[in-house]
Motif scaffolding. Structure first.
Motif, PDB file in Angstrom:
ATOM      1  N   UNK A  21     120.137 -13.624 -57.346  1.00 25.01           N
ATOM      2  CA  UNK A  21     119.358 -14.733 -57.897  1.00 25.01           C
ATOM      3  C   UNK A  21     118.452 -15.340 -56.828  1.00 25.01           C
ATOM      4  N   UNK A  22     118.992 -15.562 -55.624  1.00 23.72           N
ATOM      5  CA  UNK A  22     118.185 -16.151 -54.557  1.00 23.72           C
ATOM      6  C   UNK A  22     117.011 -15.252 -54.195  1.00 23.72           C
ATOM      7  N   UNK A  23     117.221 -13.945 -54.112  1.00 23.00           N
ATOM      8  CA  UNK A  23     116.138 -13.019 -53.781  1.00 23.00           C
ATOM      9  C   UNK A  23     115.075 -13.047 -54.879  1.00 23.00           C
ATOM     10  N   UNK A  24     115.507 -13.003 -56.132  1.00 23.97           N
ATOM     11  CA  UNK A  24     114.549 -13.057 -57.230  1.00 23.97           C
ATOM     12  C   UNK A  24     113.770 -14.374 -57.222  1.00 23.97           C
ATOM     13  N   UNK A  25     114.450 -15.466 -56.943  1.00 23.11           N
ATOM     14  CA  UNK A  25     113.803 -16.776 -56.929  1.00 23.11           C
ATOM     15  C   UNK A  25     112.758 -16.864 -55.820  1.00 23.11           C
ATOM     16  N   UNK A  30     105.494 -14.145 -56.711  1.00 19.35           N
ATOM     17  CA  UNK A  30     104.819 -12.860 -56.509  1.00 19.35           C
ATOM     18  C   UNK A  30     104.962 -11.942 -57.728  1.00 19.35           C
ATOM     19  N   UNK A  31     105.915 -12.262 -58.581  1.00 18.74           N
ATOM     20  CA  UNK A  31     106.209 -11.396 -59.731  1.00 18.74           C
ATOM     21  C   UNK A  31     106.248 -12.219 -61.015  1.00 18.74           C
ATOM     22  N   UNK A  36     110.189 -15.518 -68.198  1.00 16.52           N
ATOM     23  CA  UNK A  36     110.618 -15.088 -69.527  1.00 16.52           C
ATOM     24  C   UNK A  36     111.443 -13.809 -69.520  1.00 16.52           C
ATOM     25  N   UNK A  37     111.792 -13.307 -68.326  1.00 10.17           N
ATOM     26  CA  UNK A  37     112.601 -12.095 -68.220  1.00 10.17           C
ATOM     27  C   UNK A  37     114.030 -12.413 -68.627  1.00 10.17           C
ATOM     28  N   UNK A  38     114.557 -11.680 -69.579  1.00 15.29           N
ATOM     29  CA  UNK A  38     115.895 -11.946 -70.111  1.00 15.29           C
ATOM     30  C   UNK A  38     116.992 -11.875 -69.070  1.00 15.29           C
ATOM     31  N   UNK A  39     116.928 -10.873 -68.188  1.00 14.25           N
ATOM     32  CA  UNK A  39     117.962 -10.742 -67.167  1.00 14.25           C
ATOM     33  C   UNK A  39     117.948 -11.955 -66.236  1.00 14.25           C
ATOM     34  N   UNK A  40     116.755 -12.323 -65.762  1.00 11.32           N
ATOM     35  CA  UNK A  40     116.648 -13.453 -64.832  1.00 11.32           C
ATOM     36  C   UNK A  40     117.148 -14.735 -65.490  1.00 11.32           C
ATOM     37  N   UNK A  41     116.733 -14.972 -66.716  1.00  5.83           N
ATOM     38  CA  UNK A  41     117.151 -16.194 -67.408  1.00  5.83           C
ATOM     39  C   UNK A  41     118.656 -16.200 -67.678  1.00  5.83           C
ATOM     40  N   UNK A  42     119.208 -15.057 -68.070  1.00  6.38           N
ATOM     41  CA  UNK A  42     120.660 -14.968 -68.294  1.00  6.38           C
ATOM     42  C   UNK A  42     121.424 -15.195 -67.004  1.00  6.38           C
ATOM     43  N   UNK A  43     120.924 -14.624 -65.917  1.00  2.94           N
ATOM     44  CA  UNK A  43     121.562 -14.798 -64.614  1.00  2.94           C
ATOM     45  C   UNK A  43     121.564 -16.270 -64.218  1.00  2.94           C
ATOM     46  N   UNK A  44     120.437 -16.936 -64.407  1.00  2.00           N
ATOM     47  CA  UNK A  44     120.353 -18.356 -64.065  1.00  2.00           C
ATOM     48  C   UNK A  44     121.327 -19.178 -64.915  1.00  2.00           C
TER      49      UNK A  44
END
Length: 85
Positions: A21-25, A30-31, A36-44
């Motif tokens: 999560x920290x790396x994605x955040x 940049x991305x 609205x990405x389902x994986x990112x939102x579910x992870x959060x």
């Protein structure tokens, strides 16, 4: 026939999820495809729910960041044989 990709499943520790999560955040700006990405939102949502269970005020940036940073350091294997175990 059931396609395993219809409902993919992942296994990860809480510490692993915090790091991901920290790396994605950090790279989120940049991305824009993460918006609205389902994986990112579910992870959060999953991490926020766990933090609340542990008494963290996820609306307090300091508490949230401190909780995310609280991960056990991964130890490197001492020998090549240890890498297999």
């Amino acid at each position: 026939m059931n396609d395993p990709m219809d409902s993919p499943s992942l296994e990860a520790s809480l510490d692993d999820l915090k790091v991901i999560y920290k790396v994605l955040t950090v790279h989120r700006t940049e991305h824009p495809e993460l918006e609205g990405n389902g994986f990112f939102e579910s992870l959060q949502r999953l991490l926020e729910a766990q933090a609340r269970v542990e008494g963290v005020d996820v609306e307090d940036d300091g508490e949230w960041e401190a909780w995310l940073a609280d991960v056990e350091e991964a130890s490197l294997p001492e020998t090549p044989r240890d890498m297999l175990n």
